[in-house]
Scaffold this motif. Structure first.
Motif: not given
Ligand code: ADP
Ligand code: MG
Length: 600
Positions: A259, A223-226, A255-257, A397, A291, A524
């Motif tokens: 990091k 994916f592309i980093l935000t 949470v879920g951002s 997302f 990960e 999640r």
């Protein structure tokens, strides 16, 4: 400072002159003569006693008012010989009390006889005696001293007016401080706090500058980093490229951002030197290990260190991931970059220990902390006096979590919904306020209700904060469970991707930050999810507002807004509570001004 004053400062638990000036009068005693008497208000009037009588054990005094010649009667309920003597017929007074009218007659119940007329005395509520606090203020609060603290003429004048008012009109407007005064108080509060923090930051040279390439890693991501992930990574690149100053940065993101990607990018920057990452639980460490293996180039040697079991050779690794078991490894290699994930779940001591452990010399490793406890921007600005702060306020997302307040009558519908989710191979988490029955909590406990769920559903799992087998239960639930019953304190560190429905029993008892953490466990992986806030009471404004947003930073603000609302019982300490005037949710501009004043 005189020894006596020092003792008083200690009793007040204050340290600076500005701490003292910020002890603000809660009211004033004003003995200025009233020029135009007003009914319903406290009036100070010159009066002469013309009649005195006892009626039903009460003392009744009739005055004539010097200014208008009107009559005024007063009743004293608790009468002592002193009162008789004081209000002898013929004696003159300045009386003070609330002026009222009864059938056309003026009355004043229990008036005081004022000795010193024309004086405004501030009233302070502190642990000290009135005379003690008054003398501290008298001695230390002066224009000169306040200028010396770096305040400007308007701020100095305001503070002098507040502590030494010449008239009440000068300070009060409709019974409370003028708006302009309040903004000065906010400023002084922020300025004082920042001033104390400044100078506390200790910087050390870094072990080395780290300038490893991150491109190979970034290009390989699915994916592309935000843009926020990218800008935090850029912050860190700047930090790590220095060797005169070791980085000290906290990355705060919900949470879920995303990091973890920031952590992995930092590992890339550190190459060919070693990075260490500490996680609060072995489940989380394992997840990070997986990960890292998935996303980092295969040439990066990764090791996992946990109590009892290790994976990979940490002596040879580029990236060592572990739990606090890391703290007990005496042969841990020197790392140029040290990171702590979910920083809010460690004690300060453990965090500091890791930093020291990996380097005891003059030079320090670069140090990054990651936290999922959102804080308002103002607080981040404050904390950045001690360490740099980066915020990630968006998630890659949008998670779809529908939040609803429900009550007893909604229970049949809730059961139906739970069945539907389970039929779709989804999982359900039900949070109870307590493990065992208590008379103080008007809800069923975990132990009382488990029988119900176990009789109605298959694969019901139960765990709680003190459960020793917690991690195994969670792992087994992840694979085979339908329903997990737990308490608020259970830290579900692992992601449970099939979790789509959470019920929080007694939601009104919890702080919004806690509710947000709990809600963060469902949906999640982008599955549509539900969060039901179960309460025996009608939904409060606080809970209703909570149902309308899922952004942790907005919730941190809401938490501040409702910090005084009485329905929070879990004792969650909300951010920014130490300020009386400053509102951490709103006063960004004030903090910015205080900061720039200190920069001059
Ligand atoms: P955090 O540690 O901040 O709670 P994670 O790093 O675990 O969040 O990320 C949550 C999920 O989002 C993970 O599944 C991760 O792979 C995914 N993710 C991270 N960054 C992005 C991105 N830029 N675009 C899409 N998905 C992402
Ligand atoms: Mg994380």
């Amino acid at each position: 400072m005189m020894e006596e004053a020092k003792q008083l400062f200690k009793k007040l638990k204050i340290h600076t002159l500005l701490d003292l000036v910020l002890i603000i009068p809660t009211s004033y005693n004003d003995t200025t003569l009233t020029l135009k008497p007003e009914l319903g208000k406290v009036n100070t009037l010159e009066a002469k006693v013309i009649e005195s009588s006892i009626y039903n054990g009460k003392l009744r005094i009739t005055f004539t008012l010097t200014q208008s010649g009107r009559r005024l009667s007063s009743t004293f309920f608790r009468v002592t010989p002193y009162h008789h003597k004081l209000f002898e017929v013929g004696s003159s007074h300045v009386i003070q009390g609330k002026l009222e009218e009864y059938k056309g007659y003026w009355q004043m119940s229990q008036p005081k006889s004022i000795k010193q007329v024309g004086k405004i005395t501030p009233k302070y509520k502190t642990v000290l005696k009135e005379s003690e606090i008054a003398s501290l203020i008298e001695v230390y609060i002066s224009e000169q001293n306040l200028y010396n603290e770096g305040l400007d003429s308007k701020e100095v004048a305001t503070l002098m007016h507040i502590h030494f008012p010449k008239s009440m009109e000068e300070v009060y407007e409709n019974g409370s401080f003028k708006a302009a005064f309040i903004s000065v108080l906010k400023f002084v509060e922020a300025y004082n706090h920042l001033k104390k923090l400044r100078g506390k930051r200790a910087d050390f040279p870094a072990l080395r500058a780290l300038k490893g390439e991150i491109k190979a890693f970034v290009d390989n991501l699915p994916f592309i980093l935000t843009s926020e992930q990218q800008s935090v990574i850029a912050d860190i690149q700047k930090d790590l490229a220095r060797d005169d100053k070791a980085a000290k940065r906290m990355v705060v993101g919900d949470v879920g951002s995303g990091k973890t990607m920031v952590i992995l990018a930092s590992v890339m920057m550190a190459l060919p030197h070693t990075s260490i990452l500490m996680a609060p639980t072995s489940l989380l460490a394992l997840q990070l290990y997986e990960e890292a293996q998935k996303h980092l180039p295969s040439s990066v040697r990764i090791a996992l260190v946990m109590q009892g079991k290790n994976q990979g050779d940490y002596l040879e690794a580029d990236f060592i991931i572990g739990t606090h078991a890391l703290l007990y490894k005496e042969d841990l290699p020197e790392a140029s970059l040290v990171m702590v994930d979910e920083q809010h779940r460690f004690g300060t001591k453990q965090r500091a220990m890791l930093e020291v452990l990996v380097s005891s010399g003059e030079k320090k490793p670069h140090y990054l902390q990651f936290s999922a406890t959102p804080i308002p921007r103002t607080q981040a600005m404050m904390e950045s006096e001690l360490l740099d702060v980066s915020l990630i306020t968006t998630t890659p997302f949008e998670r779809e979590v529908l939040t609803q307040t429900i009550t007893k009558s909604d229970f049949p519908n809730l059961l139906t919904h739970i069945k539907e989710e389970i039929a779709q191979k989804h999982q359900v988490l039900i949070i109870y306020p307590l493990v065992e029955e208590s008379t103080e909590v008007p809800y069923q406990s975990l132990e009382e209700s488990r029988g119900f769920w176990e009789s109605k559903f298959e694969s019901v799992y139960v765990t709680h904060g003190k459960d020793k087998a917690k991690e195994e239960v969670l792992l087994e639930f992840r694979e085979k469970g339908n329903i997990l019953l737990a308490t608020t304190v259970v830290e579900v560190g692992i992601s449970l991707p099939r979790l789509t429905l959470i019920v929080i029993v007694g939601a009104e008892r919890l702080g919004l930050a806690t509710l947000h953490q709990l809600r963060g466990r469902v949906g999640r992986n982008g599955l549509k999810s539900w969060c039901y806030l179960y309460s025996n009471f009608n939904a409060s404004e606080r809970l209703t507002q909570f149902t309308k947003t899922t952004n942790g930073f907005d919730i941190a603000k809401l938490d501040l807004k409702f910090r005084d609302s009485g329905d929070i019982l879990d004792g969650t300490i909300q951010s920014g509570q130490k300020f009386k005037w400053l509102n951490m949710g709103e006063d960004e501009e004030v903090v910015a001004r205080a900061k720039s004043r200190l920069d001059v």
